[in-house]
Design a protein around this motif. Structure first.
Motif, PDB file in Angstrom:
ATOM      1  N   LEU A   1      33.440  10.419   3.501  1.00 14.66           N
ATOM      2  CA  LEU A   1      32.433  10.623   2.455  1.00 14.66           C
ATOM      3  C   LEU A   1      31.764   9.296   2.121  1.00 14.66           C
ATOM      4  O   LEU A   1      32.392   8.239   2.205  1.00 14.66           O
TER       5      LEU A   1
ATOM      6  N   GLY B   1      29.392  19.455  -0.888  1.00 17.48           N
ATOM      7  CA  GLY B   1      29.368  18.598   0.293  1.00 17.48           C
ATOM      8  C   GLY B   1      28.406  19.083   1.342  1.00 17.48           C
ATOM      9  O   GLY B   1      28.461  18.655   2.481  1.00 17.48           O
ATOM     10  N   GLU B   2      27.473  19.993   0.986  1.00 13.73           N
ATOM     11  CA  GLU B   2      26.534  20.526   1.951  1.00 13.73           C
ATOM     12  C   GLU B   2      25.354  19.574   2.127  1.00 13.73           C
ATOM     13  O   GLU B   2      24.191  19.898   1.913  1.00 13.73           O
ATOM     14  N   THR B   3      25.654  18.364   2.484  1.00 14.33           N
ATOM     15  CA  THR B   3      24.657  17.334   2.719  1.00 14.33           C
ATOM     16  C   THR B   3      24.547  17.110   4.214  1.00 14.33           C
ATOM     17  O   THR B   3      25.486  17.362   4.959  1.00 14.33           O
TER      18      THR B   3
ATOM     19  N   GLN C   1      30.583  14.713  -4.561  1.00 11.37           N
ATOM     20  CA  GLN C   1      30.419  15.503  -3.347  1.00 11.37           C
ATOM     21  C   GLN C   1      31.776  16.006  -2.884  1.00 11.37           C
ATOM     22  O   GLN C   1      32.781  15.288  -2.976  1.00 11.37           O
TER      23      GLN C   1
ATOM     24  N   TRP D   1      29.789  12.123   5.679  1.00  9.14           N
ATOM     25  CA  TRP D   1      28.913  12.927   4.848  1.00  9.14           C
ATOM     26  C   TRP D   1      28.211  12.046   3.820  1.00  9.14           C
ATOM     27  O   TRP D   1      28.821  11.215   3.171  1.00  9.14           O
TER      28      TRP D   1
ATOM     29  N   VAL E   1      24.955  15.822   7.643  1.00 13.96           N
ATOM     30  CA  VAL E   1      26.096  15.074   8.168  1.00 13.96           C
ATOM     31  C   VAL E   1      25.606  13.925   9.033  1.00 13.96           C
ATOM     32  O   VAL E   1      24.838  14.120   9.966  1.00 13.96           O
TER      33      VAL E   1
END
Length: 252
Positions: A133, A31-33, A48, A40, A35
């Motif tokens: 998400l 989930g390090e996308t 994710q 996200w 923001v």
């Protein structure tokens, strides 16, 4: 019915396909996308933060029903909103997704198109550390029996829809929170709308942006890629649906 796209449009679609397919294969599950304001992700990946969009398929004679599953943590998800657009962006629709008896989800769109397209779903995980998400995946739907009604793209900040003038003003800033202002008038008089959703998709990369409702007709979101975006506004005015399309360039 068949149609031909300009060379520039074909190049843009090729770039989108390469970007979206590659992202789905290589993106991490952490989930390090980047923001965005409304959650996200930008819909270019199907997994994710421990969630995965799977078993996606189109059903129905008009290809207007899309069924999918949401793996991991599905019991915590109470509501899903979905958008589906065709590869040429002549079709861009929004629909609420409902849970099915077999544990999946189904979204029923106003009309079916058929052919290559892209589906994104946005939902609240119910987890404080994750929050909202946005997941997405490419989809090839069965051929439709007829072409859906195509909404024209506004030439400027105002689109006339029946007796209403739908205005969307403001700029898109690349990788920065961007605020748009929405207003509706009829015969020069301001009209109150019951609810509204604003979403956008990059014409080149297919990156999706969902705009969060703010005060006084404002909507905020964060574009993750540069270039031209197609924006879809879905309104309810006096109990009737109103739809408008705009285009903006994300810069900065």
């Amino acid at each position: 019915m068949t149609y031909r796209l300009p060379v520039a449009a074909l190049a843009a679609l090729s770039l989108w396909a390469a970007t979206s397919c590659g992202a789905s294969d290589t993106a991490p599950d952490t989930g390090e996308t980047e923001v965005g304001v409304a959650g996200w992700g930008d819909g270019l990946v199907d997994h994710q933060a421990g969630y995965r969009l799977s078993e996606v398929r189109a059903e129905g004679a008009r290809a207007d029903r899309i069924r999918f599953e949401l793996e991991s943590g599905q019991a915590q998800v109470g509501e899903l909103t979905s958008w589906y657009w065709s590869a040429d962006l002549r079709y861009f629709e929004r629909a609420a997704a409902r849970p099915t008896r077999d544990g999946g989800w189904e979204a029923v769109f106003p009309e079916g198109l058929g052919g290559p397209g892209h589906l994104v779903v946005a939902f609240d995980t119910g987890e404080d550390e994750v929050g909202d998400l946005v997941l997405g995946t490419d989809l090839v739907a069965p051929a439709a029996q007829r072409r859906p009604t195509e909404v024209p793209v506004a030439d400027g900040d105002v689109q006339k829809v029946g007796t209403y003038d739908v205005a969307l003003s403001g700029d898109l800033l690349l990788a920065q929170p961007s605020t748009l202002m929405l207003s509706v008038t009829s015969a020069g008089t301001q009209v109150e709308y019951d609810e509204a959703e604003v979403a956008a998709v990059s014409i080149a990369s297919g990156a999706f942006v969902r705009f969060e409702t703010g005060p006084d007709g404002t909507f905020s979101g964060t574009p993750s890629s540069p270039g031209r975006f197609r924006l879809k506004v879905d309104l309810t005015v006096a109990g009737q649906p109103v739809h408008a399309l705009f285009e903006r360039t994300a810069f900065g």
